[in-house]
Design a protein around this motif. Structure first.
Motif, PDB file in Angstrom:
ATOM      1  N   ASP A  91       0.804  -1.222   0.000  1.00 57.69           N
ATOM      2  CA  ASP A  91       0.000   0.000   0.000  1.00 57.69           C
ATOM      3  C   ASP A  91       0.838   1.273   0.000  1.00 57.69           C
ATOM      4  O   ASP A  91       0.544   2.216  -0.716  1.00 57.69           O
ATOM      5  N   ILE A  92       1.872   1.306   0.817  1.00 58.88           N
ATOM      6  CA  ILE A  92       2.579   2.580   0.976  1.00 58.88           C
ATOM      7  C   ILE A  92       3.483   2.809  -0.240  1.00 58.88           C
ATOM      8  O   ILE A  92       4.148   1.885  -0.709  1.00 58.88           O
ATOM      9  N   LEU A 138      -7.044   0.765   5.611  1.00 61.02           N
ATOM     10  CA  LEU A 138      -7.384  -0.632   5.923  1.00 61.02           C
ATOM     11  C   LEU A 138      -8.786  -0.996   5.460  1.00 61.02           C
ATOM     12  O   LEU A 138      -9.051  -2.134   5.095  1.00 61.02           O
ATOM     13  N   GLY A 139      -9.706   0.004   5.480  1.00 59.29           N
ATOM     14  CA  GLY A 139     -11.087  -0.271   5.091  1.00 59.29           C
ATOM     15  C   GLY A 139     -11.316  -0.152   3.587  1.00 59.29           C
ATOM     16  O   GLY A 139     -12.425  -0.352   3.103  1.00 59.29           O
ATOM     17  N   GLY A 140     -10.266   0.223   2.848  1.00 57.31           N
ATOM     18  CA  GLY A 140     -10.417   0.404   1.408  1.00 57.31           C
ATOM     19  C   GLY A 140     -11.407   1.512   1.075  1.00 57.31           C
ATOM     20  O   GLY A 140     -12.140   1.439   0.096  1.00 57.31           O
ATOM     21  N   LEU A 141     -11.447   2.566   1.925  1.00 51.58           N
ATOM     22  CA  LEU A 141     -12.427   3.645   1.743  1.00 51.58           C
ATOM     23  C   LEU A 141     -11.861   4.749   0.836  1.00 51.58           C
ATOM     24  O   LEU A 141     -10.678   4.736   0.496  1.00 51.58           O
ATOM     25  N   SER A 142     -12.717   5.679   0.480  1.00 53.18           N
ATOM     26  CA  SER A 142     -12.337   6.731  -0.462  1.00 53.18           C
ATOM     27  C   SER A 142     -11.162   7.561   0.043  1.00 53.18           C
ATOM     28  O   SER A 142     -11.084   7.936   1.200  1.00 53.18           O
ATOM     29  N   ARG A 143     -10.233   7.850  -0.863  1.00 55.74           N
ATOM     30  CA  ARG A 143      -9.058   8.644  -0.510  1.00 55.74           C
ATOM     31  C   ARG A 143      -9.148  10.047  -1.088  1.00 55.74           C
ATOM     32  O   ARG A 143      -8.144  10.732  -1.237  1.00 55.74           O
ATOM     33  N   GLU A 144     -10.360  10.466  -1.423  1.00 55.21           N
ATOM     34  CA  GLU A 144     -10.542  11.798  -1.995  1.00 55.21           C
ATOM     35  C   GLU A 144     -10.754  12.829  -0.896  1.00 55.21           C
ATOM     36  O   GLU A 144     -11.164  12.486   0.213  1.00 55.21           O
TER      37      GLU A 144
END
Ligand code: ADP
Ligand code: MG
Length: 318
Positions: free
Chosen positions: A61-62, A178-184
């Protein structure tokens, strides 16, 4: 090219070439040791931190720039926490052979960006291959005027408890990852706080000069970090939970996903803000942004005034 093709010495040469000129009188990468002048009337500060793939970061991820940034930042934060001035860093790592040279270059861009911010050049290290995971160990050196280092043990009853910046953002960022949530939008800002914390070096020096009685950086969350100060100082504390500084971004994302923002501010780790105590008359002269969140009291207990629970553990490895 993967780093296997570059070879150990090729890689070290690449690292050395990437470093700019060093301050006068300092010798860095290339010999058996780095050599630094010793200043009369100053003390040397040294600290080491290890970042382990799978425990501290997920390599999938990073991005390498953020990993380089974070590796240097979490260490420089320890110098900030003493009120010190960084002098340089040492980087030892065990590298999986599959990493490529582009990944390394990006890692070092991030590492140098934060090192540059803190005027802390890379002065040496060690490089080995790893059969499996990536492991990064950074050591930082700093200095402070003799007797001006701010320890965890100096807090006294009636001192105010304060923090720099806002709390819980990094934990919010981690929840998004971790939750795969929006990164906007606000999410992007929280993830940036998680991946690219800014060591509060200038703030730490101002806080020290102003007469802080104790200080530390917040790596595990104040829920457990404040304990370190109260134990070392032999005092208790009252924290007004409603006064914890929360960012707009954390509040909006908490409203959206139903998170307990204050809980994240207490028990979420990796904010790398400064937690410090200071008598109120000294605090009046402090000219950096900070938030007063409570007071040191006699005894040994911490009262979390207005919290749903008094049990705060922060992040623990074991
Ligand atoms: P030694 O055998 O004495 O450990 P090395 O060949 O490992 O020496 O390192 C040569 C030089 O390169 C030393 O100055 C060392 O500090 C530096 N160096 C090695 N790895 C790194 C690294 N990852 N980052 C910065 N400097 C490094
Ligand atoms: Mg070596």
């Amino acid at each position: 090219m993967n780093i296997d093709g570059l070879g150990e010495f090729g890689l070290i040469e690449r690292i050395r070439e990437g470093e700019g000129a060093l301050p006068r009188g300092i010798m860095g990468i290339g010999d058996d040791c780095a050599v630094l002048p010793q200043r009369k009337g100053y003390k040397t500060l040294v600290s080491t931190d290890l970042l382990m793939e799978g425990v501290h970061f997920l390599l999938e991820d990073i991005d390498p720039y953020s990993l380089g940034w974070k590796s240097a930042a979490v260490n420089l934060s320890d110098i900030a926490a003493m009120g010190g001035r960084p002098l340089g860093s040492f980087l030892a790592f065990a590298l999986p052979k599959a990493l490529d040279s582009k990944w390394m270059d990006d890692f070092f861009r991030g590492y140098r960006a934060v090192s540059g911010l803190c005027s802390a050049p890379l002065l040496g290290g060690d490089t080995t291959s790893s059969l499996d995971r990536l492991c990064i160990c950074v050591t930082v050196l700093g200095e402070c005027e003799d007797g001006h280092e701010v320890l965890r043990s100096g807090a006294r009853p009636s001192d105010k408890i304060c923090v720099s910046g806002t709390l819980g953002d990094s934990a919010g960022g981690l929840k998004l990852i971790l939750g795969g949530l929006s990164r906007e939008g606000a999410g992007e800002r929280l993830i940036e706080r998680h991946y690219r914390p800014v060591p509060r070096v200038a703030e730490g020096q101002r806080i020290a000069a102003c007469g802080a009685t104790s200080m530390m950086d917040i790596s595990d969350g104040i829920g457990s970090d404040l304990r370190h100060i109260t134990r070392a100082s032999g005092v208790g504390a009252v924290v007004r939970v409603k006064d914890l500084p929360l960012s707009e971004e954390l509040l909006s994302q908490s409203a959206l996903y139903g998170w307990n923002a204050r809980g994240l501010a207490i028990d979420g780790g990796e904010d790398y803000e400064l937690l410090f105590t200071m008598p109120s008359d000294a605090l009046r002269n402090l000219d950096i942004p900070y938030t007063e969140i409570g007071e040191i009291v006699p005894g040994e207990d911490i009262l979390w005034e207005g919290a749903s629970s008094q049990e705060h553990k922060g992040f623990r490895h074991f």
